[in-house]
Design a protein around this motif. Structure first.
Motif, PDB file in Angstrom:
ATOM      1  N   GLU A 230     -13.793   0.550  -2.593  1.00 49.27           N
ATOM      2  CA  GLU A 230     -15.082   0.862  -2.490  1.00 49.27           C
ATOM      3  C   GLU A 230     -15.207   2.165  -1.392  1.00 49.27           C
ATOM      4  O   GLU A 230     -16.306   2.560  -1.133  1.00 49.27           O
ATOM      5  CB  GLU A 230     -15.569  -0.179  -1.170  1.00 49.27           C
ATOM      6  N   LYS A 231     -14.047   2.990  -1.401  1.00 51.74           N
ATOM      7  CA  LYS A 231     -14.170   4.196  -0.734  1.00 51.74           C
ATOM      8  C   LYS A 231     -15.117   5.226  -1.312  1.00 51.74           C
ATOM      9  O   LYS A 231     -15.094   5.270  -2.766  1.00 51.74           O
ATOM     10  CB  LYS A 231     -12.719   4.870  -0.442  1.00 51.74           C
ATOM     11  N   GLU A 232     -15.804   6.150  -0.699  1.00 50.88           N
ATOM     12  CA  GLU A 232     -16.377   7.189  -1.387  1.00 50.88           C
ATOM     13  C   GLU A 232     -15.562   8.335  -1.958  1.00 50.88           C
ATOM     14  O   GLU A 232     -14.598   8.829  -1.231  1.00 50.88           O
ATOM     15  CB  GLU A 232     -17.475   7.653  -0.178  1.00 50.88           C
ATOM     16  N   ILE A 243      -7.495  14.307 -15.539  1.00 50.72           N
ATOM     17  CA  ILE A 243      -7.398  13.833 -14.100  1.00 50.72           C
ATOM     18  C   ILE A 243      -5.937  13.632 -13.618  1.00 50.72           C
ATOM     19  O   ILE A 243      -5.183  13.089 -14.559  1.00 50.72           O
ATOM     20  CB  ILE A 243      -8.082  12.334 -14.023  1.00 50.72           C
ATOM     21  N   SER A 244      -5.692  14.081 -12.509  1.00 51.00           N
ATOM     22  CA  SER A 244      -4.438  13.388 -11.960  1.00 51.00           C
ATOM     23  C   SER A 244      -4.464  12.636 -10.721  1.00 51.00           C
ATOM     24  O   SER A 244      -3.600  11.605 -10.742  1.00 51.00           O
ATOM     25  CB  SER A 244      -3.623  14.829 -11.273  1.00 51.00           C
ATOM     26  N   GLN A 245      -5.727  12.957  -9.875  1.00 48.55           N
ATOM     27  CA  GLN A 245      -5.673  11.993  -8.706  1.00 48.55           C
ATOM     28  C   GLN A 245      -7.148  12.093  -8.262  1.00 48.55           C
ATOM     29  O   GLN A 245      -7.860  13.134  -8.591  1.00 48.55           O
ATOM     30  CB  GLN A 245      -4.762  11.940  -7.876  1.00 48.55           C
ATOM     31  N   LEU A 246      -7.646  10.926  -7.507  1.00 47.35           N
ATOM     32  CA  LEU A 246      -8.870  10.932  -6.962  1.00 47.35           C
ATOM     33  C   LEU A 246      -8.711  11.371  -5.315  1.00 47.35           C
ATOM     34  O   LEU A 246      -7.757  10.922  -4.795  1.00 47.35           O
ATOM     35  CB  LEU A 246      -9.585   9.637  -6.986  1.00 47.35           C
ATOM     36  N   HIS A 247      -9.574  12.031  -4.837  1.00 44.99           N
ATOM     37  CA  HIS A 247      -9.649  12.209  -3.308  1.00 44.99           C
ATOM     38  C   HIS A 247     -10.732  11.661  -2.637  1.00 44.99           C
ATOM     39  O   HIS A 247     -11.800  11.564  -3.240  1.00 44.99           O
ATOM     40  CB  HIS A 247      -9.577  13.855  -3.305  1.00 44.99           C
ATOM     41  N   PHE A 248     -10.332  10.889  -1.919  1.00 47.92           N
ATOM     42  CA  PHE A 248     -11.515  10.038  -0.914  1.00 47.92           C
ATOM     43  C   PHE A 248     -12.053  10.890   0.346  1.00 47.92           C
ATOM     44  O   PHE A 248     -11.233  11.824   0.954  1.00 47.92           O
ATOM     45  CB  PHE A 248     -11.090   8.518  -0.630  1.00 47.92           C
ATOM     46  N   GLU A 249     -13.570  10.504   0.626  1.00 49.58           N
ATOM     47  CA  GLU A 249     -13.940  11.000   2.025  1.00 49.58           C
ATOM     48  C   GLU A 249     -12.915  10.928   3.126  1.00 49.58           C
ATOM     49  O   GLU A 249     -13.031  11.492   3.981  1.00 49.58           O
ATOM     50  CB  GLU A 249     -15.212  10.686   2.055  1.00 49.58           C
TER      51      GLU A 249
END
Length: 334
Positions: A230-232, A243-249
């Protein structure tokens, strides 16, 4: 096929087909002289559906103008799939081949530019382009597709159609078994996540904020080994769209290979709406089983009319539109 400051017509009198055979279309203008800038049909949108409609109309000896601005919605997509005989071919190559084949029909012409206005006239319709060129026709076909509205997540639009995907039937095989995400929430996310387990067991649902799923739904996804996050999301890290990765807030990251997303859209062209064509409840141009809109004389086909967003379906709908419309014109003239 970009907007231009001068009129650009393309029409071939003879050419070599893909099979190497020389094709000599008849010069129908000898028998059906064209009034300057007037056509039986103007097709706005010269991608897969528009080209397919033009081929059917050209083969029915109808005078056709295709107006195209050269911005198909899949222009970033590297390969097209699930289209028999064209599986794995870059979309722009399919479109180029289609255009070259349609250009063999002497009653079909092309105008490279952007249609900006349309109005009803006594004997049909008038279309105006961005550089103020004007063309008239008895009938109109809109094969203009839709415009995706990208979320404000850094890197998302760069990956759209490459590693951020909308359809597992189009691209799921290529990322089968990969670490996959879904950017979605609610009932649609619940059903779509279960569906995607067919292609991968490494699946995470990213709701980009607090989820609206019920505890029972969350538990059912957990039982299917579907993770919930659920992180933004702040950023999609990628290399040339992959894509390699997602960064969250909160500063954390998560590795990822592919992600599916259902994002909002709007009609790529608002001319049909300005002429009175109705939209359905999902925002697509409403058409009947004959591909007719709610306005007499205006047809529509392709991605602007349906959620079935595939090249093969666009080609099918265009062919249907061209055949049905040509029959209508023929029967009106006899």
């Amino acid at each position: 096929m970009r907007p231009m400051s001068r009129r650009t017509f393309i029409n071939k009198s003879s050419s070599v087909t893909a099979s190497g055979m020389l094709f000599h279309p008849l010069n129908f203008s000898t028998y059906y002289p064209m009034k300057k800038n007037h056509f039986d049909v103007i097709i706005v949108g010269g991608s897969y559906s528009g080209l397919s409609a033009a081929m059917a109309l050209g083969r029915a000896l109808k005078k056709v103008l295709i107006i195209d601005s050269g911005k198909p919605c899949n222009r970033q997509t590297p390969y097209s799939h699930n289209f028999l005989t064209q599986d794995g071919v870059p979309p722009h190559e399919i479109a180029q081949l289609g255009r070259s084949q349609v250009a063999q029909y002497s009653t079909v012409q092309f105008f490279d530019g952007l249609a900006t206005e349309g109005r009803k006239i006594a004997d049909g319709f008038e279309i105006t382009t961005s550089n103020k060129e004007q063309f008239t026709a008895k009938k109109l076909v809109f094969a203009t597709g839709i415009k995706d509205i990208m979320p404000t997540i850094e890197g998302f639009s760069d990956c759209w159609g490459i590693s951020i995907l909308h359809c597992p039937y189009c691209h799921g095989y290529e990322v089968r078994g990969a670490k996959t995400g879904i950017l979605l929430d609610g009932e649609e996310a619940f059903e779509f996540a279960k569906f995607l387990t067919n292609w991968t067991e490494d699946l995470t649902l990213y709701t980009n904020g607090k989820t609206s799923l019920s505890p029972e739904q969350v538990q059912q996804l957990k039982s299917l080994h579907i993770k919930l996050e659920e992180k933004e999301i702040q950023k999609v890290e990628h290399e040339k769209g992959y894509i390699s990765q997602l960064h969250f807030e909160d500063g954390s990251t998560a590795p990822l290979t592919a992600m599916y997303a259902h994002i909002p859209f709007e009609q790529h062209c608002d001319i049909p709406i300005s002429l009175g064509a109705e939209l359905d409840e999902q925002g697509y141009l409403a058409v009947d089983e004959m591909q007719k809109t709610s306005v007499e004389g205006i047809y529509a086909c392709g991605d602007n009319t349906t959620r079935m967003r595939t090249v093969s379906n666009a080609v099918y709908m265009g062919a249907m539109t061209g055949m049905l419309l040509s029959k209508e014109i023929i029967m009106e003239e006899v």
